[in-house]
Design a protein around this motif. Sequence first.
Motif, mmCIF file in Angstrom:
data_model
loop_
_atom_site.group_PDB
_atom_site.id
_atom_site.type_symbol
_atom_site.label_atom_id
_atom_site.label_comp_id
_atom_site.label_asym_id
_atom_site.label_seq_id
_atom_site.Cartn_x
_atom_site.Cartn_y
_atom_site.Cartn_z
ATOM 1 N N LEU A 166 -1.711 -6.646 -23.002
ATOM 2 C CA LEU A 166 -1.182 -7.641 -22.079
ATOM 3 C C LEU A 166 -0.868 -7.025 -20.717
ATOM 4 O O LEU A 166 -1.203 -7.579 -19.674
ATOM 5 C CB LEU A 166 0.085 -8.282 -22.654
ATOM 6 C CG LEU A 166 -0.056 -9.034 -23.973
ATOM 7 C CD1 LEU A 166 1.316 -9.499 -24.453
ATOM 8 C CD2 LEU A 166 -1.000 -10.216 -23.837
ATOM 9 N N ASP A 167 -0.231 -5.858 -20.735
ATOM 10 C CA ASP A 167 0.240 -5.240 -19.497
ATOM 11 C C ASP A 167 -0.880 -4.580 -18.696
ATOM 12 O O ASP A 167 -0.912 -4.689 -17.468
ATOM 13 C CB ASP A 167 1.321 -4.199 -19.808
ATOM 14 C CG ASP A 167 2.592 -4.836 -20.350
ATOM 15 O OD1 ASP A 167 2.789 -6.055 -20.145
ATOM 16 O OD2 ASP A 167 3.388 -4.113 -20.995
ATOM 17 N N ARG A 174 -2.456 -8.667 -17.314
ATOM 18 C CA ARG A 174 -1.588 -8.827 -16.136
ATOM 19 C C ARG A 174 -2.173 -8.142 -14.905
ATOM 20 O O ARG A 174 -2.101 -8.690 -13.796
ATOM 21 C CB ARG A 174 -0.194 -8.276 -16.430
ATOM 22 C CG ARG A 174 0.589 -9.096 -17.467
ATOM 23 C CD ARG A 174 2.001 -8.543 -17.608
ATOM 24 N NE ARG A 174 2.728 -9.091 -18.732
ATOM 25 C CZ ARG A 174 3.341 -10.274 -18.737
ATOM 26 N NH1 ARG A 174 3.293 -11.039 -17.674
ATOM 27 N NH2 ARG A 174 3.998 -10.676 -19.813
ATOM 28 N N THR A 175 -2.746 -6.962 -15.065
ATOM 29 C CA THR A 175 -3.301 -6.244 -13.912
ATOM 30 C C THR A 175 -4.542 -6.929 -13.351
ATOM 31 O O THR A 175 -4.958 -6.628 -12.229
ATOM 32 C CB THR A 175 -3.660 -4.794 -14.286
ATOM 33 O OG1 THR A 175 -4.594 -4.811 -15.376
ATOM 34 C CG2 THR A 175 -2.430 -4.003 -14.676
ATOM 35 N N ASN A 234 -1.670 -14.152 -15.880
ATOM 36 C CA ASN A 234 -0.217 -14.108 -16.082
ATOM 37 C C ASN A 234 0.372 -15.414 -16.595
ATOM 38 O O ASN A 234 1.594 -15.525 -16.719
ATOM 39 C CB ASN A 234 0.476 -13.754 -14.755
ATOM 40 C CG ASN A 234 0.181 -12.334 -14.327
ATOM 41 O OD1 ASN A 234 0.512 -11.387 -15.030
ATOM 42 N ND2 ASN A 234 -0.468 -12.188 -13.180
ATOM 43 N N GLU A 235 -0.460 -16.417 -16.858
ATOM 44 C CA GLU A 235 0.057 -17.697 -17.326
ATOM 45 C C GLU A 235 0.866 -17.491 -18.596
ATOM 46 O O GLU A 235 0.384 -16.852 -19.540
ATOM 47 C CB GLU A 235 -1.071 -18.695 -17.596
ATOM 48 C CG GLU A 235 -1.705 -19.268 -16.351
ATOM 49 C CD GLU A 235 -2.791 -18.387 -15.786
ATOM 50 O OE1 GLU A 235 -2.919 -17.235 -16.245
ATOM 51 O OE2 GLU A 235 -3.506 -18.842 -14.885
ATOM 52 N N ILE A 267 -0.227 -15.417 -22.180
ATOM 53 C CA ILE A 267 0.496 -14.213 -22.614
ATOM 54 C C ILE A 267 1.136 -14.443 -23.979
ATOM 55 O O ILE A 267 1.089 -13.568 -24.861
ATOM 56 C CB ILE A 267 1.562 -13.817 -21.566
ATOM 57 C CG1 ILE A 267 0.899 -13.486 -20.215
ATOM 58 C CG2 ILE A 267 2.396 -12.642 -22.065
ATOM 59 C CD1 ILE A 267 -0.103 -12.358 -20.235
ATOM 60 N N GLY A 314 -4.646 -10.296 -13.108
ATOM 61 C CA GLY A 314 -4.193 -11.577 -12.600
ATOM 62 C C GLY A 314 -4.032 -12.662 -13.642
ATOM 63 O O GLY A 314 -3.812 -13.824 -13.295
ATOM 64 N N SER A 370 -7.030 -19.133 -19.385
ATOM 65 C CA SER A 370 -6.426 -19.420 -18.090
ATOM 66 C C SER A 370 -7.231 -20.473 -17.343
ATOM 67 O O SER A 370 -6.677 -21.397 -16.735
ATOM 68 C CB SER A 370 -6.340 -18.134 -17.274
ATOM 69 O OG SER A 370 -5.783 -18.368 -16.021
#
Length: 199
Positions: A19-20, A24-25, A29-30, A34, A27, A79
Amino acid sequence: MTTTLAPKTDFAAARKAMLDSQLRTSGVNEPFVIERMGTVAREEFVPESMRSVAYSDRAVRLGDGKVLPQPLFHGMMLSEAQPLASDEVLVVDGGSGYLPALVEPMVKSVRVMTPEDAAGGRKKGAFSLVLIDGAIEHVPAGLAKLVADGGRIVTGLVERNVTRLATGRKTADALALLPLAELGVPRLAQFDRPTSWSF
C-alpha cells in the motif's frame, strides 16, 4: 547436520508495504481502494510456493495460463472504476480470483467469467461495470454486448505491444476505450485481433 528454516513471510507487513510503496507513491490513495487492498490477502490467491512474491510489484504467473497482475494495476483499476453499491459487475478473471474478491463487498452483484467465455460471446447479461483482469487488444462484439447502455468498462489495453490501463463507457450501442496510464499488464491472448494477411 543442522538445517535452518527459511523465515516466515509477514504477510500483514508485506500488505502494508504494498500500500505504502506501490499504491500511495503512484497516486492511488482513495480510502475504499486502500481498505479493500489492505484487507484482501493476495497470498491466498497464489500457490503456496509463490506466496512470498504475492506482494511484489510485478505479475505472478500461476501456471496453466493463469496470472495475478501486479498490485498497482488492481489499485488503479478500482480507482478508475469507482464501483457503486448499485453496480452489477462482470469480472473477466485472469485466473486468480483476486479481483472478484476485491470488488464483491462494494457492489450489488459480481459475476465471474473466463477470458474464453467473454471473448467468445457465449454468455448473456447486461452489466453496469465490466472489469477485465488483464490487457486486451480489442473488445469483441460478444463482450461489448454484455456492457449495459451507459455502463463502464475498465481494462488493460494492448497497443503496439505497449500495455496501458484503459476505460470506456457504452453509449448508443457504441463502446470505445480511452487509454490512460502506461502500465505493465499481463496480456490476455483470447482478446487478440484475428491475424490478417498483408502483401
